[in-house]
Design an enzyme around this catalytic site. Structure first.
Site, PDB file in Angstrom:
ATOM      1  N   LEU A 291       2.324   3.665 -59.957  1.00 54.51           N
ATOM      2  CA  LEU A 291       2.511   2.256 -60.313  1.00 54.51           C
ATOM      3  C   LEU A 291       3.359   2.134 -61.568  1.00 54.51           C
ATOM      4  O   LEU A 291       2.931   2.512 -62.664  1.00 54.51           O
ATOM      5  CB  LEU A 291       1.143   1.604 -60.556  1.00 54.51           C
ATOM      6  CG  LEU A 291       0.205   1.587 -59.341  1.00 54.51           C
ATOM      7  CD1 LEU A 291      -1.251   1.465 -59.790  1.00 54.51           C
ATOM      8  CD2 LEU A 291       0.576   0.440 -58.416  1.00 54.51           C
TER       9      LEU A 291
ATOM     10  N   GLN B 106       4.294  11.859 -60.792  1.00 55.03           N
ATOM     11  CA  GLN B 106       5.302  11.580 -59.776  1.00 55.03           C
ATOM     12  C   GLN B 106       6.687  11.775 -60.399  1.00 55.03           C
ATOM     13  O   GLN B 106       7.042  11.082 -61.356  1.00 55.03           O
ATOM     14  CB  GLN B 106       5.186  10.171 -59.224  1.00 55.03           C
ATOM     15  CG  GLN B 106       6.122   9.984 -58.021  1.00 55.03           C
ATOM     16  CD  GLN B 106       6.234   8.548 -57.568  1.00 55.03           C
ATOM     17  OE1 GLN B 106       6.691   7.695 -58.307  1.00 55.03           O
ATOM     18  NE2 GLN B 106       5.851   8.282 -56.330  1.00 55.03           N
TER      19      GLN B 106
ATOM     20  N   TYR C 260      14.854   5.045 -54.024  1.00 59.65           N
ATOM     21  CA  TYR C 260      15.372   5.846 -55.132  1.00 59.65           C
ATOM     22  C   TYR C 260      16.154   7.048 -54.576  1.00 59.65           C
ATOM     23  O   TYR C 260      16.380   7.133 -53.382  1.00 59.65           O
ATOM     24  CB  TYR C 260      14.228   6.233 -56.068  1.00 59.65           C
ATOM     25  CG  TYR C 260      13.543   5.004 -56.624  1.00 59.65           C
ATOM     26  CD1 TYR C 260      14.197   4.166 -57.531  1.00 59.65           C
ATOM     27  CD2 TYR C 260      12.278   4.632 -56.198  1.00 59.65           C
ATOM     28  CE1 TYR C 260      13.600   3.007 -58.007  1.00 59.65           C
ATOM     29  CE2 TYR C 260      11.664   3.471 -56.669  1.00 59.65           C
ATOM     30  CZ  TYR C 260      12.343   2.667 -57.566  1.00 59.65           C
ATOM     31  OH  TYR C 260      11.755   1.515 -58.025  1.00 59.65           O
TER      32      TYR C 260
ATOM     33  N   GLY D 253      -3.160   0.547 -55.018  1.00 57.42           N
ATOM     34  CA  GLY D 253      -2.372   0.113 -56.159  1.00 57.42           C
ATOM     35  C   GLY D 253      -3.020  -0.979 -56.979  1.00 57.42           C
ATOM     36  O   GLY D 253      -3.696  -0.720 -57.972  1.00 57.42           O
TER      37      GLY D 253
END
Length: 358
Positions: free
Chosen positions: A23, A97, A177, A314
């Site tokens: 997040l 991440q 991305y 989330g």
């Protein structure tokens, strides 16, 4: 299976089958160093089976957001070590991440560096920078040699994550991305070995994940993908092409024995996700995405029906640092405050009340 039961993902043992989805929170300042506030935020959520941190850049060129953390400098590694220590002290597990923003950035975000992508195609839109909203620039199309060098950026970042004491890494191949830009035929129009066919478009992601697994051990590595998510102009509208591209990807990764595959998709129990799970052959984490909030009942049902081994959550985790305890006891949940998701400071970040004071 019971969502509140333990599970092992590769080398990482989880106390329950709830994961904190990655997040973006933008609280790490200009330095990209996780500070006291970030340490508190993750430590508060250590009761989640697995914390997957916000996307963290492996090279300053790949920084996508103002206030995003990195894992490039010694100071950033030291910040993440404090996060890891705080989460572990409360019995939690945390992976970072690793996320290269690709063309989803601007020189006023990434310190004046170039913006890179598989092809010189700009996103149709504007992003937030230090100087307000600005159109996304046309990116530099990475050369074949530069693509291979970028693989090593992911390797170095992952090695630094292990150095920081984190339990592993999740490679970000989703949400438009850099890695996802290679997978999507809308953002990748290359004519070399990294473009064209589904096999070629999957090649870069395979090389990144394989190299990271070799460097830190496959049991510490997860991969996140978002087929058909169609975000940030990384369109994937042809189901046959999607199945060919992602099927090739997971087929190539299966022999590695990765810790898990995380799939963001509107239909986590649907045919596509379940086919990819079968072809991957390892633990599956699912997340239904941005369009709907994952509820307790949905998460429990996904695990009980054996559609997933772990469910990534989330917004409910943002608002409820003790979400697993609340779900287990069927306690009421705090409501998220979306207007504060990306604001600076503690408000809407570390001030959500827990059932019991720590």
């Amino acid at each position: 299976m019971d969502i509140f039961s333990p599970v092992t993902l590769g080398d990482v043992e989880l106390a329950n089958r709830v994961a904190m989805a990655p997040l973006t929170r933008m609280r790490s300042g200009a330095s990209g160093v996780p500070g006291d506030l970030v340490v508190d935020y993750y430590a508060q959520r250590a009761g989640i089976g697995l914390i997957v941190t916000e996307g963290t850049y492996p090279t300053i060129e790949g920084k996508a957001f103002v206030g995003q953390p990195g894992i490039v400098t010694d100071e950033q590694v030291a910040g993440w070590r404090r996060v890891a220590d705080a989460v572990h002290a409360r019995g939690g597990r945390v992976v970072v991440q690793v996320m290269h923003g690709g063309r989803v950035t601007h020189p006023d975000v990434n310190g004046g560096h170039r913006v890179v992508a598989p092809s010189a195609i700009a996103i149709d839109g504007a992003g937030h920078t230090e100087k307000g909203k600005q159109p996304y620039p046309v990116p530099h199309a990475l050369t074949t040699d530069e693509v291979r060098a970028t693989v090593q950026d992911f390797v170095r970042a992952s090695e630094r994550a292990v150095e920081a004491g984190l339990d592993g890494v999740e490679i970000h191949g989703a949400n438009g991305y850099l890695l996802h830009e290679f997978l999507s035929p809308a953002s990748n129009v290359r004519d070399d070995e990294y473009g064209g066919s589904p096999e070629n478009r999957a090649r870069f992601v395979v090389e990144v994940v394989t190299a990271v697994a070799e460097a830190i051990g496959a049991g510490r590595v997860g991969l996140r993908i978002s087929p058909e998510h169609d975000i940030q102009d990384a369109y994937e509208t042809d189901r046959d092409d999607v199945r060919a591209t992602y099927g090739t990807l997971v087929d190539r990764l299966r022999p590695l024995g990765l810790a898990y595959l995380s799939v963001l998709h509107a239909e986590p129990a649907g045919d596509l996700v379940q086919e990819l799970r079968e072809r991957f052959g390892g633990p599956l984490m699912v997340n239904s995405g941005f369009r709907s909030v994952t509820t307790r009942d949905e998460a429990i049902a996904l695990v009980e029906a054996a559609h997933a081994d772990v469910v990534a959550v989330g917004r409910a985790v943002i608002a409820n640092p003790d979400l697993v305890e609340r779900w287990a006891g069927e306690h009421p949940e705090n409501e998220p405050r979306p207007h504060l998701f990306y604001a600076p400071g503690a408000e809407g970040y570390t001030d959500y009340p827990a059932l019991r004071a720590s």
